[in-house]
Design an enzyme around this catalytic site. Sequence first.
Site, PDB file in Angstrom:
ATOM      1  N   THR A 182      50.136  35.627  44.818  1.00  0.00           N
ATOM      2  CA  THR A 182      50.498  35.802  43.709  1.00  0.00           C
ATOM      3  C   THR A 182      52.163  36.948  44.106  1.00  0.00           C
ATOM      4  OG1 THR A 182      49.132  36.053  41.617  1.00  0.00           O
ATOM      5  CG2 THR A 182      51.093  37.745  41.079  1.00  0.00           C
ATOM      6  N   LYS A 241      47.174  59.408  48.314  1.00  0.00           N
ATOM      7  CA  LYS A 241      47.576  61.257  48.236  1.00  0.00           C
ATOM      8  C   LYS A 241      47.974  61.808  46.671  1.00  0.00           C
ATOM      9  CE  LYS A 241      50.966  60.178  51.596  1.00  0.00           C
ATOM     10  NZ  LYS A 241      52.988  60.173  52.062  1.00  0.00           N
ATOM     11  N   ARG A 277      50.718  44.381  40.885  1.00  0.00           N
ATOM     12  CA  ARG A 277      49.190  44.426  40.065  1.00  0.00           C
ATOM     13  C   ARG A 277      49.088  45.641  40.835  1.00  0.00           C
ATOM     14  NH1 ARG A 277      45.930  39.166  43.055  1.00  0.00           N
ATOM     15  NH2 ARG A 277      47.301  38.060  40.945  1.00  0.00           N
TER      16      ARG A 277
HETATM   17  N1   CP Z   1      46.017  33.248  41.190  1.00  0.00           N
HETATM   18  C1   CP Z   1      46.186  34.747  41.680  1.00  0.00           C
HETATM   19  O1   CP Z   1      46.000  35.599  41.368  1.00  0.00           O
HETATM   20  O2   CP Z   1      45.606  34.609  43.223  1.00  0.00           O
HETATM   21  P1   CP Z   1      46.239  35.543  44.041  1.00  0.00           P
HETATM   22  O3   CP Z   1      44.374  36.834  44.190  1.00  0.00           O
HETATM   23  O4   CP Z   1      46.124  35.041  45.509  1.00  0.00           O
HETATM   24  O5   CP Z   1      47.753  36.611  44.096  1.00  0.00           O
END
Ligand code: CP
Length: 334
Positions: A81, A109, A130
């Site tokens: 991703t 922190k 993420r």
């Molecule tokens: N498919 C996917 O989200 O892979 P990664 O965790 O490597 O980003």
Amino acid sequence: MNSLLKNLKIMFIMFQIYLILNTERNVYSMRNLMSPLDFSVAELDALMDTASDIIANPDKYSHACDGKILATLFYEPSTRTRLSFEAAMLRLGGKTLGFHSADSSSATKGETVADTIRVVSSFADICAMRHPKEGAPLVAAEKSSIPVINAGDGGHHHPTQTLTDLMTIRSLKGKFDNLTIGMCGDLKFGRTVHSLISALVRYTNIKFVFISPKELKLPEYIKEHLDSLDNVEYKEVSKLEDVIGSLDILYMTRVQRERFFNEEDYVRLKDFYILDKAKMALAKNDMLVLHPLPRVNEISSEIDDDPRAGYFRQVRYGMFIRMALILKLLDITV
Ligand code: CP
């Protein structure tokens, strides 16, 4: 002279007002991507059309994002991703910055996601985030002055994986309607599965076969939603061999060690499914095997060269659909 100065002053003030109004308008009309349902089916079709055009005419898009910066804020590990977002922006002529783990950011922190996105909004034009906690990208989007893309939040959603999956299905199967789709493995914590189901139920005559051990069954709230729909049928089974022959698509998933509370349960369940040549012999000749990756043992490498194995092509479609997404959210037309 005095009247000239006065006129210049008025023009300067009007220009300042124009800048403020224009910025406010951009912020209010700005789109984020939190869930696949943030886009209509027509918008998804248009996005996939753009991705197909990028595949056919890469040079046409190679300067589309000149001068733009993508921030990748990854509080959880990623290969596909994060790198495909970065590759997407680089191939559009833009630049990237970011961090690849919470440990290498000021989260260690105690900085909140809300503060981090305010800061990053000063540096970048668009952000992919993420986070291990469900809803964290949404918190960021509420405080952000740049578009935020959810690049996976806990066990909740992974909308750009869904865009990837849809692009792959459209490219390799040619349709979404009238498909029987098996989803196999960790259906409880698998955010890719949750997101893909929510997107596929908008098409006609979809049949799902959910294949999992009882400990990793699909959450009740998703099944309740499916029960309320007329266009979708589903069944739950635990043996892949019993159903593989009926599937048009088999979506395999990894049993995710990072979502388990104890190692013992993970070890017991991790090799519950292994797709190998013997099982593929029971499948249709045109069944498509997808996997969001990374895989561990659930797909034997002995089937990687089977023409029905689509998971590495899927990764590449992911980059092109992310290019199309960046263009859409930045409101750039080529
Ligand atoms: N498919 C996917 O989200 O892979 P990664 O965790 O490597 O980003």
